[in-house]
Motif scaffolding. Structure first.
Motif, PDB file in Angstrom:
ATOM      1  N   UNK A   1     -69.165  91.560   4.775  1.00 34.78           N
ATOM      2  CA  UNK A   1     -71.214  92.336   4.917  1.00 34.78           C
ATOM      3  C   UNK A   1     -70.433  92.825   6.385  1.00 34.78           C
ATOM      4  N   UNK A   2     -71.737  93.866   7.314  1.00 41.36           N
ATOM      5  CA  UNK A   2     -72.643  94.349   8.074  1.00 41.36           C
ATOM      6  C   UNK A   2     -73.463  94.357   8.457  1.00 41.36           C
ATOM      7  N   UNK A   3     -74.124  93.005   9.434  1.00 42.81           N
ATOM      8  CA  UNK A   3     -74.867  93.257   8.734  1.00 42.81           C
ATOM      9  C   UNK A   3     -76.019  93.982  10.385  1.00 42.81           C
ATOM     10  N   UNK A   4     -76.755  94.559  10.789  1.00 35.90           N
ATOM     11  CA  UNK A   4     -77.347  95.484  11.860  1.00 35.90           C
ATOM     12  C   UNK A   4     -76.177  95.174  12.899  1.00 35.90           C
ATOM     13  N   UNK A   5     -75.076  96.201  12.388  1.00 35.56           N
ATOM     14  CA  UNK A   5     -73.209  96.580  13.274  1.00 35.56           C
ATOM     15  C   UNK A   5     -73.796  97.215  13.538  1.00 35.56           C
ATOM     16  N   UNK A   6     -74.639  97.692  14.977  1.00 33.73           N
ATOM     17  CA  UNK A   6     -74.614  98.995  15.705  1.00 33.73           C
ATOM     18  C   UNK A   6     -73.382 100.250  15.946  1.00 33.73           C
TER      19      UNK A   6
ATOM     20  N   UNK B   1     -63.770  97.894  11.063  1.00 34.02           N
ATOM     21  CA  UNK B   1     -64.119  96.265  10.018  1.00 34.02           C
ATOM     22  C   UNK B   1     -63.256  97.691   8.843  1.00 34.02           C
ATOM     23  N   UNK B   2     -63.769  98.632   8.915  1.00 34.29           N
ATOM     24  CA  UNK B   2     -63.446  99.256   7.642  1.00 34.29           C
ATOM     25  C   UNK B   2     -62.188  98.905   7.224  1.00 34.29           C
ATOM     26  N   UNK B   3     -61.615  99.665   9.084  1.00 34.68           N
ATOM     27  CA  UNK B   3     -60.201  99.912   8.527  1.00 34.68           C
ATOM     28  C   UNK B   3     -59.382  98.829   8.177  1.00 34.68           C
ATOM     29  N   UNK B   4     -60.046  97.783   9.068  1.00 35.21           N
ATOM     30  CA  UNK B   4     -59.191  96.114   8.923  1.00 35.21           C
ATOM     31  C   UNK B   4     -59.434  95.891   7.702  1.00 35.21           C
ATOM     32  N   UNK B   5     -60.846  96.004   6.654  1.00 31.54           N
ATOM     33  CA  UNK B   5     -60.515  95.528   5.313  1.00 31.54           C
ATOM     34  C   UNK B   5     -60.098  96.168   4.412  1.00 31.54           C
ATOM     35  N   UNK B   6     -59.443  97.325   4.466  1.00 32.39           N
ATOM     36  CA  UNK B   6     -59.016  98.086   3.892  1.00 32.39           C
ATOM     37  C   UNK B   6     -57.501  97.960   4.446  1.00 32.39           C
ATOM     38  N   UNK B   7     -57.023  97.104   4.954  1.00 27.99           N
ATOM     39  CA  UNK B   7     -55.686  96.910   5.220  1.00 27.99           C
ATOM     40  C   UNK B   7     -55.106  95.004   4.874  1.00 27.99           C
ATOM     41  N   UNK B   8     -56.316  94.698   4.980  1.00 26.77           N
ATOM     42  CA  UNK B   8     -56.049  93.189   4.141  1.00 26.77           C
ATOM     43  C   UNK B   8     -56.494  93.144   2.872  1.00 26.77           C
ATOM     44  N   UNK B   9     -56.702  94.327   2.371  1.00 30.38           N
ATOM     45  CA  UNK B   9     -56.905  93.988   0.950  1.00 30.38           C
ATOM     46  C   UNK B   9     -58.003  93.577   0.420  1.00 30.38           C
ATOM     47  N   UNK B  10     -58.687  93.925   1.047  1.00 30.04           N
ATOM     48  CA  UNK B  10     -60.274  93.709   0.473  1.00 30.04           C
ATOM     49  C   UNK B  10     -61.140  94.257   0.049  1.00 30.04           C
ATOM     50  N   UNK B  11     -62.042  93.635  -0.917  1.00 32.20           N
ATOM     51  CA  UNK B  11     -62.065  94.840  -2.774  1.00 32.20           C
ATOM     52  C   UNK B  11     -63.516  95.885  -1.904  1.00 32.20           C
ATOM     53  N   UNK B  12     -64.292  95.390  -1.542  1.00 34.08           N
ATOM     54  CA  UNK B  12     -65.068  96.369  -0.360  1.00 34.08           C
ATOM     55  C   UNK B  12     -65.775  95.846   1.151  1.00 34.08           C
ATOM     56  N   UNK B  13     -66.289  96.830   1.010  1.00 32.86           N
ATOM     57  CA  UNK B  13     -67.119  96.763   2.204  1.00 32.86           C
ATOM     58  C   UNK B  13     -68.802  96.943   2.565  1.00 32.86           C
ATOM     59  N   UNK B  14     -69.779  95.829   2.230  1.00 34.26           N
ATOM     60  CA  UNK B  14     -71.257  95.718   2.340  1.00 34.26           C
ATOM     61  C   UNK B  14     -71.215  96.458   3.806  1.00 34.26           C
TER      62      UNK B  14
ATOM     63  N   UNK C   1     -67.118 101.492   0.124  1.00 36.71           N
ATOM     64  CA  UNK C   1     -68.443 101.431   1.292  1.00 36.71           C
ATOM     65  C   UNK C   1     -69.864 101.148   0.331  1.00 36.71           C
ATOM     66  N   UNK C   2     -69.959 100.204   0.590  1.00 38.68           N
ATOM     67  CA  UNK C   2     -72.053  99.882  -0.125  1.00 38.68           C
ATOM     68  C   UNK C   2     -72.100  99.606   0.922  1.00 38.68           C
ATOM     69  N   UNK C   3     -73.417 101.185   1.250  1.00 38.09           N
ATOM     70  CA  UNK C   3     -74.736 101.227   2.366  1.00 38.09           C
ATOM     71  C   UNK C   3     -76.168 100.918   1.632  1.00 38.09           C
ATOM     72  N   UNK C   4     -77.000 101.003   2.978  1.00 33.62           N
ATOM     73  CA  UNK C   4     -78.659 100.293   2.761  1.00 33.62           C
ATOM     74  C   UNK C   4     -79.142  99.380   1.731  1.00 33.62           C
ATOM     75  N   UNK C   5     -78.080  98.715   1.963  1.00 26.92           N
ATOM     76  CA  UNK C   5     -78.418  96.997   1.739  1.00 26.92           C
ATOM     77  C   UNK C   5     -79.213  96.184   2.059  1.00 26.92           C
ATOM     78  N   UNK C   6     -80.070  95.915   1.511  1.00 23.58           N
ATOM     79  CA  UNK C   6     -80.868  94.608   2.212  1.00 23.58           C
ATOM     80  C   UNK C   6     -80.585  93.012   2.051  1.00 23.58           C
ATOM     81  N   UNK C   7     -79.853  91.950   3.580  1.00 24.29           N
ATOM     82  CA  UNK C   7     -79.552  91.730   3.623  1.00 24.29           C
ATOM     83  C   UNK C   7     -80.097  90.525   2.734  1.00 24.29           C
TER      84      UNK C   7
END
Length: 268
Positions: free
Chosen positions: A118-123, A131-144, A170-176
């Motif tokens: 989960x990326x919070x206020x990452x600008x 991070x998306x690329x790393x999550x993919x390579x590590x076999x993560x289920x999703x990026x929030x 990659x789920x976007x626009x989430x409230x933390x």
């Protein structure tokens, strides 16, 4: 297509603006690697592919051929037109216009995920894309991604993902705050990655479903957010470096998790 000032070129170029991307639901993918992955993994979302004559020959087998086989619209354009469409200073002769996906957190949680980030206020666009690329390579289920973060469909973010944007949700626009509640309700532990953490990465409980929570590049995660997470975990620094940047830290954490999750339960 040879006119850099045509209406079509202007419309594609306008997708560099977030307001236009949000209004149209489309974004640009630049470069052969990103376009190849879009064509391969999400052909139903690809609206148009634009290639120069040189790029059409060079990437005939891995971009143009598969795009035509998928009945996609492939347009040959002059180098000047491609340059007018692209954001990169040195475009590689291939660009696609793609419809944005809109996965939800509910969709992700319904799949019983084991590893999330989960990326919070990452600008920073480069950090977010890496991070998306790393999550993919590590076999993560999703990026929030929270609503205070960079737009993941911005050109620099898309390029930084190197095509991984089309490999996992990659789920976007989430409230933390709400996201932390939803993760807890789904039985997903939350680990705040922070240098102040008392738990070392090597001692963290990584064998359970969990989500790494990464904060802003400059100020990290606020104290109240860290307090809401199940643990605050620090990546150990063995050398003289003061710290790791966000993308590096996220990748280290994700790979530590992947090593434990893929190993499975101990024998006996």
């Amino acid at each position: 297509m040879t006119n850099p000032r045509s209406d079509r070129v202007t419309a594609v170029r306008a997708l560099q603006k977030r307001s236009v991307r949000e209004r149209t639901g489309r974004f640009c993918v630049e470069g052969p690697q990103g376009v190849r992955e879009a064509v391969r993994w999400a052909p139903e979302r690809v609206r148009d592919v634009y290639v120069t004559a040189e790029a059409a020959d060079r990437y005939a087998d891995d971009v143009v051929g598969p795009a035509l086989a998928a009945d996609l619209f492939v347009h040959e354009v002059s180098p000047e037109v491609l340059a007018a469409m692209a954001d990169a200073e040195a475009p590689q002769g291939v660009l696609a216009v793609v419809h944005a996906a809109a996965p939800s957190l509910a969709d992700v949680l319904a799949g019983r995920p084991r590893l999330l980030v989960l990326l919070s206020s990452v600008r920073d666009p480069g950090n977010a894309g890496t991070v998306v690329r790393g999550a993919d390579a590590a076999g993560a289920d999703a990026v929030l991604v929270t609503d205070g973060s960079v737009d993941v469909h911005a050109p620099k973010v898309v390029r930084s993902t190197a095509g991984s944007l089309f490999h996992l949700p990659v789920v976007t626009g989430l409230d933390l705050g709400q996201t932390l509640e939803d993760l807890a309700g789904a039985g997903v532990a939350t680990y705040a990655a922070d240098g102040t953490g008392r738990t070392s990465l090597t001692a963290a409980r990584l064998g359970v479903p969990h989500c790494w929570v990464m904060g802003n590049e400059a100020w990290g995660l606020p104290a109240d957010v860290r307090a809401r997470c199940d643990d605050v975990v620090a990546v150990p620094i063995h050398g003289r470096a003061e710290s790791l940047n966000l993308a590096m830290a996220a990748t280290v954490c994700l790979y530590a998790s992947a090593g434990v999750l893929t190993a499975g339960p101990p024998a006996g």
